[in-house]
Structures are given as structure tokens and as C-alpha cells.
Design a protein around this motif. Structure first.
Motif, short mmCIF file in Angstrom:
data_model
loop_
_atom_site.label_atom_id
_atom_site.label_comp_id
_atom_site.label_asym_id
_atom_site.label_seq_id
_atom_site.Cartn_x
_atom_site.Cartn_y
_atom_site.Cartn_z
N TRP A 110 -18.45 -14.49 -32.78
CA TRP A 110 -18.12 -15.91 -32.85
C TRP A 110 -17.86 -16.49 -31.45
O TRP A 110 -18.25 -17.62 -31.17
CB TRP A 110 -16.92 -16.13 -33.75
CG TRP A 110 -17.22 -15.93 -35.21
CD1 TRP A 110 -18.45 -15.75 -35.78
CD2 TRP A 110 -16.29 -15.90 -36.27
NE1 TRP A 110 -18.32 -15.60 -37.14
CE2 TRP A 110 -17.00 -15.68 -37.47
CE3 TRP A 110 -14.91 -16.01 -36.34
CZ2 TRP A 110 -16.39 -15.60 -38.70
CZ3 TRP A 110 -14.30 -15.93 -37.57
CH2 TRP A 110 -15.03 -15.73 -38.74
N VAL A 111 -17.20 -15.71 -30.60
CA VAL A 111 -16.97 -16.17 -29.23
C VAL A 111 -18.30 -16.37 -28.51
O VAL A 111 -18.51 -17.38 -27.82
CB VAL A 111 -16.05 -15.19 -28.47
CG1 VAL A 111 -16.03 -15.50 -26.99
CG2 VAL A 111 -14.64 -15.22 -29.04
N LEU A 112 -19.21 -15.43 -28.69
CA LEU A 112 -20.54 -15.58 -28.09
C LEU A 112 -21.29 -16.78 -28.68
O LEU A 112 -22.00 -17.49 -27.96
CB LEU A 112 -21.36 -14.30 -28.25
CG LEU A 112 -20.89 -13.09 -27.44
CD1 LEU A 112 -21.72 -11.86 -27.79
CD2 LEU A 112 -20.95 -13.38 -25.95
N GLY A 154 -26.03 -16.84 -29.22
CA GLY A 154 -24.86 -15.96 -29.21
C GLY A 154 -25.10 -14.68 -30.00
O GLY A 154 -24.73 -13.59 -29.57
N ASN A 155 -25.74 -14.82 -31.15
CA ASN A 155 -26.07 -13.64 -31.96
C ASN A 155 -27.09 -12.76 -31.26
O ASN A 155 -27.03 -11.54 -31.34
CB ASN A 155 -26.59 -14.07 -33.33
CG ASN A 155 -25.46 -14.39 -34.28
OD1 ASN A 155 -24.65 -13.54 -34.60
ND2 ASN A 155 -25.40 -15.64 -34.70
N LEU A 156 -28.03 -13.39 -30.56
CA LEU A 156 -29.02 -12.63 -29.81
C LEU A 156 -28.37 -11.81 -28.70
O LEU A 156 -28.66 -10.63 -28.54
CB LEU A 156 -30.06 -13.61 -29.22
CG LEU A 156 -31.38 -13.05 -28.76
CD1 LEU A 156 -32.12 -12.40 -29.91
CD2 LEU A 156 -32.21 -14.18 -28.16
N GLY A 198 -22.59 -19.87 -26.45
CA GLY A 198 -23.97 -20.33 -26.55
C GLY A 198 -24.06 -21.80 -26.93
O GLY A 198 -24.86 -22.56 -26.37
N SER A 199 -23.21 -22.23 -27.85
CA SER A 199 -23.21 -23.63 -28.28
C SER A 199 -22.74 -24.56 -27.17
O SER A 199 -23.29 -25.65 -27.00
CB SER A 199 -22.31 -23.80 -29.52
OG SER A 199 -22.82 -23.06 -30.59
N GLY A 240 -14.20 -6.21 -40.36
CA GLY A 240 -13.34 -7.39 -40.31
C GLY A 240 -14.11 -8.61 -39.85
O GLY A 240 -15.34 -8.67 -39.92
N LEU A 241 -13.37 -9.59 -39.37
CA LEU A 241 -14.00 -10.79 -38.86
C LEU A 241 -14.70 -10.50 -37.54
O LEU A 241 -14.12 -9.85 -36.67
CB LEU A 241 -12.95 -11.89 -38.67
CG LEU A 241 -12.30 -12.40 -39.95
CD1 LEU A 241 -11.19 -13.38 -39.63
CD2 LEU A 241 -13.32 -13.04 -40.87
#
Length: 105
Positions: free
Chosen positions: A71-73, A50-52, A77-78, A65-66
Motif C-alpha cells: 500500500w505504501v508503494l 506500486g504493485n509492479l 506511485g500514485s 495480514g494487511l
């Protein structure tokens, strides 16, 4: 201080992998049948993916901010990695965890 940063970094990695893995298992329908260690590993790998993807699309948390988009990505991915892991991970048979063979042994 580097040692403690490394230890805390590892703890954060494991806890976030657990959280993302459990969220992914909750999103997927049915029982996945993968052990907790594989759930954590799938959450870690999914969050990494997701970070990639977030980096590939040029996402930056410009407002400070947050990082909801990231986080959605991470969750997407998870979900993908948990689904693959549950499809590949060997299922236990109903004979006490032992696999039956063609001869019935």
C-alpha cells in the motif's frame, strides 16, 4: 458469476484508484487542478506501478495480514503519477475557461 466478478472487480479498481488518487493529492503541496476522472486514473496507474515495484523487489504478504508495504508503494506511485498528471494537464485561464491567444481573442 464471472460477470458479477468482473463488475465488482471494475468497481474495486475505480474505488481504489479514487482513494489512492485522493491520498496522493492530499500529500502533494498546493492545488493540483486535475479533474476527478484524472485523479482516479492516476490512482489506478500509480497503484499498478506500486504493485509492479513490489513484485520486482520480491514482496510477498507471507503473514497473510494487511499488505502495508504494498500500500505504501501504491501511494508513492500514485503521488508520482498525480504530480506528473497535474504538471501535464492544461490549466484553465481565468477568462471563463477559454484560453487567450496572442491577439486577445
Amino acid at each position: 458469476m464471472g460477470f458479477f466478478g468482473g463488475v465488482w472487480g471494475l468497481i474495486v479498481l475505480i474505488v481504489s484508484g479514487l482513494v489512492f488518487g485522493l491520498i496522493a493529492k492530499a500529500i502533494l503541496p498546493g492545488k493540483q487542478g486535475i479533474p476527478l476522472w484524472l485523479t482516479i486514473l492516476a490512482g489506478i496507474v500509480g497503484a499498478f506501478l506500486g504493485n509492479l515495484v513490489a513484485s520486482w523487489v520480491g514482496y510477498t504478504n507471507a503473514n497473510g495480514g494487511l499488505p502495508w508495504f504494498r500500500w505504501v508503494l501504491d501511494i508513492i506511485g500514485s503521488v508520482v503519477v498525480v504530480a506528473i498528471a497535474s504538471a501535464v494537464y492544461p490549466k484553465r485561464s481565468h477568462s471563463g475557461g477559454r484560453r487567450s491567444t496572442a491577439m486577445g481573442h
